[in-house]
Design a protein around this motif. Structure first.
Motif, PDB file in Angstrom:
ATOM      1  N   THR A 155       9.248 -46.108  38.060  1.00 30.23           N
ATOM      2  CA  THR A 155      10.480 -46.098  38.863  1.00 30.23           C
ATOM      3  C   THR A 155      10.819 -44.697  39.350  1.00 30.23           C
ATOM      4  OG1 THR A 155      12.000 -45.675  37.021  1.00 30.23           O
ATOM      5  CG2 THR A 155      11.351 -47.978  37.416  1.00 30.23           C
ATOM      6  N   GLY A 156      10.016 -43.715  38.922  1.00 34.92           N
ATOM      7  CA  GLY A 156      10.275 -42.331  39.304  1.00 34.92           C
ATOM      8  C   GLY A 156      11.090 -41.566  38.288  1.00 34.92           C
ATOM      9  N   ALA A 157      11.467 -42.229  37.208  1.00 37.16           N
ATOM     10  CA  ALA A 157      12.256 -41.580  36.161  1.00 37.16           C
ATOM     11  C   ALA A 157      11.345 -41.126  35.025  1.00 37.16           C
ATOM     12  CB  ALA A 157      13.323 -42.544  35.638  1.00 37.16           C
ATOM     13  N   SER A 158      11.935 -40.391  34.089  1.00 36.01           N
ATOM     14  CA  SER A 158      11.202 -39.948  32.906  1.00 36.01           C
ATOM     15  C   SER A 158      11.810 -40.629  31.681  1.00 36.01           C
ATOM     16  CB  SER A 158      11.305 -38.428  32.764  1.00 36.01           C
ATOM     17  OG  SER A 158      10.572 -37.987  31.646  1.00 36.01           O
ATOM     18  N   PRO A 159      11.003 -41.170  30.793  1.00 31.88           N
ATOM     19  CA  PRO A 159      11.558 -41.861  29.622  1.00 31.88           C
ATOM     20  C   PRO A 159      12.424 -40.920  28.782  1.00 31.88           C
ATOM     21  CG  PRO A 159       9.211 -42.318  29.852  1.00 31.88           C
ATOM     22  CD  PRO A 159       9.533 -41.231  30.829  1.00 31.88           C
ATOM     23  N   GLY A 160      13.636 -41.373  28.447  1.00 31.01           N
ATOM     24  CA  GLY A 160      14.552 -40.542  27.679  1.00 31.01           C
ATOM     25  C   GLY A 160      14.371 -40.680  26.182  1.00 31.01           C
ATOM     26  N   LYS A 161      13.728 -41.754  25.746  1.00 26.61           N
ATOM     27  CA  LYS A 161      13.494 -41.956  24.315  1.00 26.61           C
ATOM     28  C   LYS A 161      12.326 -42.921  24.149  1.00 26.61           C
ATOM     29  CE  LYS A 161      16.905 -45.703  24.044  1.00 26.61           C
ATOM     30  NZ  LYS A 161      18.118 -46.212  23.391  1.00 26.61           N
ATOM     31  N   VAL A 162      11.750 -42.931  22.962  1.00 26.50           N
ATOM     32  CA  VAL A 162      10.659 -43.888  22.722  1.00 26.50           C
ATOM     33  C   VAL A 162      11.247 -45.288  22.533  1.00 26.50           C
ATOM     34  CG1 VAL A 162       9.077 -42.184  21.740  1.00 26.50           C
ATOM     35  CG2 VAL A 162      10.598 -43.468  20.221  1.00 26.50           C
ATOM     36  N   SER A 163      10.459 -46.288  22.878  1.00 26.46           N
ATOM     37  CA  SER A 163      10.972 -47.668  22.892  1.00 26.46           C
ATOM     38  C   SER A 163      10.970 -48.327  21.519  1.00 26.46           C
ATOM     39  CB  SER A 163      10.127 -48.510  23.855  1.00 26.46           C
ATOM     40  OG  SER A 163       8.744 -48.435  23.500  1.00 26.46           O
ATOM     41  N   ILE A 164      10.055 -47.900  20.651  1.00 25.14           N
ATOM     42  CA  ILE A 164       9.879 -48.576  19.365  1.00 25.14           C
ATOM     43  C   ILE A 164       9.874 -47.544  18.257  1.00 25.14           C
ATOM     44  CG2 ILE A 164       8.300 -49.977  17.957  1.00 25.14           C
ATOM     45  CD1 ILE A 164       7.323 -51.225  20.574  1.00 25.14           C
ATOM     46  N   ALA A 165      10.706 -47.736  17.257  1.00 24.65           N
ATOM     47  CA  ALA A 165      10.739 -46.822  16.113  1.00 24.65           C
ATOM     48  C   ALA A 165       9.448 -46.953  15.313  1.00 24.65           C
ATOM     49  CB  ALA A 165      11.940 -47.133  15.222  1.00 24.65           C
ATOM     50  N   ALA A 166       8.975 -45.832  14.818  1.00 31.19           N
ATOM     51  CA  ALA A 166       7.708 -45.822  14.086  1.00 31.19           C
ATOM     52  C   ALA A 166       7.722 -46.789  12.914  1.00 31.19           C
ATOM     53  CB  ALA A 166       7.421 -44.402  13.590  1.00 31.19           C
ATOM     54  N   ARG A 167       8.847 -46.873  12.210  1.00 31.20           N
ATOM     55  CA  ARG A 167       8.920 -47.736  11.023  1.00 31.20           C
ATOM     56  C   ARG A 167       8.605 -49.197  11.346  1.00 31.20           C
ATOM     57  NH1 ARG A 167      11.456 -47.163   5.948  1.00 31.20           N
ATOM     58  NH2 ARG A 167      12.151 -45.101   6.610  1.00 31.20           N
ATOM     59  N   GLN A 168       8.895 -49.617  12.577  1.00 29.06           N
ATOM     60  CA  GLN A 168       8.585 -51.001  12.944  1.00 29.06           C
ATOM     61  C   GLN A 168       7.100 -51.295  12.786  1.00 29.06           C
ATOM     62  OE1 GLN A 168      11.232 -51.267  16.774  1.00 29.06           O
ATOM     63  NE2 GLN A 168      10.565 -53.328  16.255  1.00 29.06           N
ATOM     64  N   ALA A 169       6.258 -50.312  13.121  1.00 25.74           N
ATOM     65  CA  ALA A 169       4.812 -50.534  13.029  1.00 25.74           C
ATOM     66  C   ALA A 169       4.375 -50.735  11.582  1.00 25.74           C
ATOM     67  CB  ALA A 169       4.058 -49.369  13.661  1.00 25.74           C
ATOM     68  N   LEU A 170       5.063 -50.073  10.639  1.00 20.73           N
ATOM     69  CA  LEU A 170       4.764 -50.305   9.227  1.00 20.73           C
ATOM     70  C   LEU A 170       5.010 -51.759   8.853  1.00 20.73           C
ATOM     71  CD1 LEU A 170       6.120 -47.370   7.000  1.00 20.73           C
ATOM     72  CD2 LEU A 170       3.751 -48.082   7.320  1.00 20.73           C
ATOM     73  N   LYS A 171       6.055 -52.333   9.416  1.00 21.90           N
ATOM     74  CA  LYS A 171       6.366 -53.745   9.122  1.00 21.90           C
ATOM     75  C   LYS A 171       5.348 -54.676   9.783  1.00 21.90           C
ATOM     76  CE  LYS A 171      11.231 -53.300   8.025  1.00 21.90           C
ATOM     77  NZ  LYS A 171      12.586 -53.863   8.183  1.00 21.90           N
ATOM     78  N   TRP A 172       4.900 -54.321  10.987  1.00 28.01           N
ATOM     79  CA  TRP A 172       3.864 -55.138  11.633  1.00 28.01           C
ATOM     80  C   TRP A 172       2.633 -55.228  10.738  1.00 28.01           C
ATOM     81  CZ3 TRP A 172       3.700 -52.317  17.063  1.00 28.01           C
ATOM     82  CH2 TRP A 172       4.943 -52.483  17.700  1.00 28.01           C
ATOM     83  N   ALA A 173       2.323 -54.097  10.081  1.00 23.26           N
ATOM     84  CA  ALA A 173       1.087 -54.008   9.286  1.00 23.26           C
ATOM     85  C   ALA A 173       1.281 -54.452   7.837  1.00 23.26           C
ATOM     86  CB  ALA A 173       0.564 -52.574   9.311  1.00 23.26           C
ATOM     87  N   THR A 174       2.476 -54.934   7.491  1.00 24.96           N
ATOM     88  CA  THR A 174       2.729 -55.383   6.116  1.00 24.96           C
ATOM     89  C   THR A 174       3.398 -56.759   6.117  1.00 24.96           C
ATOM     90  OG1 THR A 174       4.760 -54.032   6.103  1.00 24.96           O
ATOM     91  CG2 THR A 174       2.783 -53.066   5.110  1.00 24.96           C
ATOM     92  N   ILE A 175       4.723 -56.795   6.174  1.00 27.20           N
ATOM     93  CA  ILE A 175       5.438 -58.061   6.012  1.00 27.20           C
ATOM     94  C   ILE A 175       5.149 -59.043   7.149  1.00 27.20           C
ATOM     95  CG2 ILE A 175       7.551 -57.115   7.059  1.00 27.20           C
ATOM     96  CD1 ILE A 175       7.275 -59.846   4.288  1.00 27.20           C
ATOM     97  N   GLU A 176       4.925 -58.533   8.367  1.00 27.23           N
ATOM     98  CA  GLU A 176       4.635 -59.470   9.469  1.00 27.23           C
ATOM     99  C   GLU A 176       3.246 -60.092   9.300  1.00 27.23           C
ATOM    100  OE1 GLU A 176       6.869 -60.659  11.291  1.00 27.23           O
ATOM    101  OE2 GLU A 176       8.405 -59.180  10.796  1.00 27.23           O
ATOM    102  N   GLY A 177       2.291 -59.327   8.780  1.00 25.58           N
ATOM    103  CA  GLY A 177       0.993 -59.912   8.460  1.00 25.58           C
ATOM    104  C   GLY A 177       1.104 -60.956   7.367  1.00 25.58           C
TER     105      GLY A 177
END
Length: 462
Positions: free
Chosen positions: A348-370
C-alpha cells in the motif's frame, strides 16, 4: 492416562524439577522465574515455587535451564528417515513420481521399523516429545506392526496414523482413489494393540481425503474414524487446481464431518471461505512451511487459520527433504507469516509499524496446538497439573543463548537441537546431559544406513 496413580502396593515415585526459567505455556500459570514442577508417577502434580516435596523424591537441578513443554511435531512421514537427503531439489511432481511410485514400493516391514525407531529417537533428540506419525507406506499388516514397534521402542508419545500406500499402479484394476480405507485393519488396531487410549502410542487415521479420493471413499473414511473415535487427517489444498472432489471442505462441512477430530494438512490452496468453515467447526490445520515453500504447495497458511478463529499446528513433513528440527520449523512458520503480513502493508506504500504476530504464539503452535491436532491436548502440550510430564530442558549457559534476557524469545529465536539438555516423556528421562538414553544407538544407525542404501539401489536412485 493423565493423573493416574499407582495402587498402594507400589512405591510412589516423585521428582522435583527446580527450573531457572519455567515456561508453562498454560495461560493461567504463565512463566515462573525459579519455578518448580512436582511430578508423580509420570504426571505433573503441582507447578509453582517452594513446593512441598515428599521425602525420597528425585531432585533435578535445572537452575541454568529453560524448562518448557516438549515440542509437538504435528505431521511427519517418519518412514522416510533412512532415505534422508534425496528430495532437496524435488518439486511435488518429482516427489510423487520418485517417492510414492518407486521408493515406497521397495520397503520391507523391517525398513519401517528402523525408520520409525531412528526417526522417533531423532525427534526426542531434537526436543520433540510428541509425534503425529503419518504412516502411508504400510501395504501389509506386517509393515504396520513393525512401524508401531519402532515408535514404541523409541519411547516417544505418538499418534500412529494408519494410512494407505499411493503407488501409480492400479490394484486389481481399481485406482487407489476408489479404495476405502481398510476397515479390518482399523478394527484390528483399535480393538487390539492400540486400544489403550492412555498408552504412549495411540491410533489415528491418515486418510486420502476428498482431494485424492472419490467423495464416497472420503465420506466412508471419515465416518470410519468417527466410529472408533479417531482423529482423521488428510492432505488437502496442497496443489493448484483443487482435488478430485471439488469443494471437499464444503462437502465435509455439509455432512457434519468437520470437527475437532478432523485434521487438514497443508491447506495452502484452500479459499478463505473454506478456512472459515474449518475454524467454525473447530477442525485443525497442520502447516509444514519449509516443505510447502519448496515443493510448490503455496504459501504456508498460519495467518489464514488465525483469521478464521483457529490456530495452526506445525510439522516437519519429510526428512527425505528437510531437517527433523522443530525449532527451525517454528521459526520458519513465524517469520514467513510476519513477512506475508508486512508485505500487504508495504504494497500500500506504507511501512509496517509493528509485527503482526507475537513470538510467543509460535511456541504455542509448536506445542499445545500440535497436541490439539493429535487429540491429546488434555494430556500434553502445556505444563499443567494432571497432564503428563512431557517436557524439555534447554541449557541457557550455552554460548548461542547466553545471556537469556527473555526465556520465551530465547526458546524461539536462539535455541536449537544442541541446547536440548534433557527430554522427559511421561516422567521418563529419554535424553540427559545432551545424550539420548538409548543403549543400541550405533548398531541401529548402521542398520538404518544399510536399509536406506538398499532401498535407493533397488529403486535405481543410488
Amino acid at each position: 492416562g493423565a493423573g493416574l496413580t499407582r495402587g498402594n502396593d507400589f512405591p510412589m515415585t516423585t521428582t522435583l524439577i527446580k527450573a531457572g526459567h519455567l515456561l508453562t505455556l498454560d495461560d493461567a500459570l504463565g512463566d515462573i522465574a525459579g519455578g518448580q514442577i512436582l511430578i508423580e508417577n509420570g504426571a505433573i502434580k503441582e507447578v509453582g515455587r517452594n513446593l512441598d516435596t515428599p521425602p525420597d523424591s528425585e531432585i533435578i537441578e535445572a537452575a541454568d535451564m529453560i524448562v518448557m513443554p516438549g515440542l509437538v511435531n504435528a505431521h511427519m512421514h517418519t518412514w522416510q528417515t533412512g532415505i534422508r537427503g534425496v528430495a532437496g531439489d524435488w518439486s511435488l511432481g518429482d516427489y510423487m513420481g520418485h517417492m510414492h511410485a518407486n521408493l515406497a514400493t521397495q520397503f520391507a516391514p523391517e525398513d519401517l521399523y528402523l525408520a520409525n525407531l531412528l526417526g522417533a529417537l531423532n525427534q526426542i533428540n531434537c526436543g520433540a516429545t510428541s509425534l503425529f506419525d503419518w504412516c502411508h507406506n504400510n501395504p501389509t499388516p506386517e509393515h504396520t506392526d513393525r512401524a508401531i514397534d519402532g515408535l514404541e521402542e523409541a519411547g516417544i508419545r505418538a499418534l500412529f496414523a494408519h494410512g494407505t500406500p499411493k503407488p501409480d499402479v492400479e490394484k486389481d484394476g481399481m485406482p487407489h482413489s476408489e479404495m476405502p480405507h481398510p476397515e479390518a485393519e482399523i478394527k484390528r488396531l483399535a480393538t487390539g494393540r492400540l486400544s489403550n487410549r492412555g498408552a504412549l502410542v495411540t491410533l489415528g487415521m491418515a486418510i486420502r481425503g476428498p482431494d485424492i479420493s472419490t467423495w464416497e471413499v472420503a465420506e466412508h473414511d471419515v465416518r470410519l474414524a468417527g466410529e472408533y473415535e479417531l482423529v482423521a487427517s488428510a492432505h488437502m489444498g496442497g496443489r493448484p487446481g483443487g482435488g478430485m472432489t471439488k469443494g471437499g471442505i464444503g462437502k465435509l462441512n455439509d455432512a457434519n464431518l468437520l470437527g475437532p477430530a478432523y485434521n487438514v494438512v497443508h491447506g495452502c490452496q484452500l479459499t478463505d471461505d473454506e478456512f472459515q468453515m474449518i475454524g467454525d467447526a473447530g477442525a485443525t490445520v497442520s502447516s509444514c512451511p519449509e516443505v510447502e515453500m519448496q515443493m510448490g504447495h503455496g504459501h504456508p497458511v498460519c495467518g489464514r487459520i488465525l483469521a478464521a478463529g483457529g490456530a495452526p499446528s506445525l510439522g516437519v513433513d519429510i526428512e527425505s527433504n528437510i531437517s527433523g528440527d522443530m525449532f527451525t520449523v517454528m521459526r520458519m512458520a513465524l517469520q514467513h507469516q510476519r513477512a506475508a503480513d508486512n508485505q500487504k502493508i508495504i504494497d500500500t506504500g506504507a511501512s509496517p509499524g509493528k509485527v503482526s504476530i507475537a513470538a510467543r504464539q509460535a511456541l504455542k503452535w509448536a506445542t499445545i496446538e500440535g497436541a490439539r491436532a493429535m487429540g491429546l491436548d488434555s494430556s500434553t502440550g502445556t505444563l499443567t497439573p494432571e497432564k503428563q510430564a512431557d517436557l524439555i530442558m534447554i541449557r541457557t549457559t550455552d554460548l548461542n543463548l547466553y545471556p537469556v534476557n527473555n526465556a520465551a524469545e530465547a526458546a524461539i529465536f536462539q535455541a536449537g537441537i544442541g541446547n536440548v539438555d534433557t527430554v522427559m516423556i511421561g516422567g521418563a528421562v529419554l535424553k540427559r546431559g545432551g545424550k539420548l538414553v538409548y543403549p543400541k544407538l550405533n548398531e541401529k544407525k548402521e542398520a538404518l544406513a544399510e536399509s536406506g542404501r538398499r532401498i535407493l539401489k533397488d529403486a535405481g536412485l543410488a
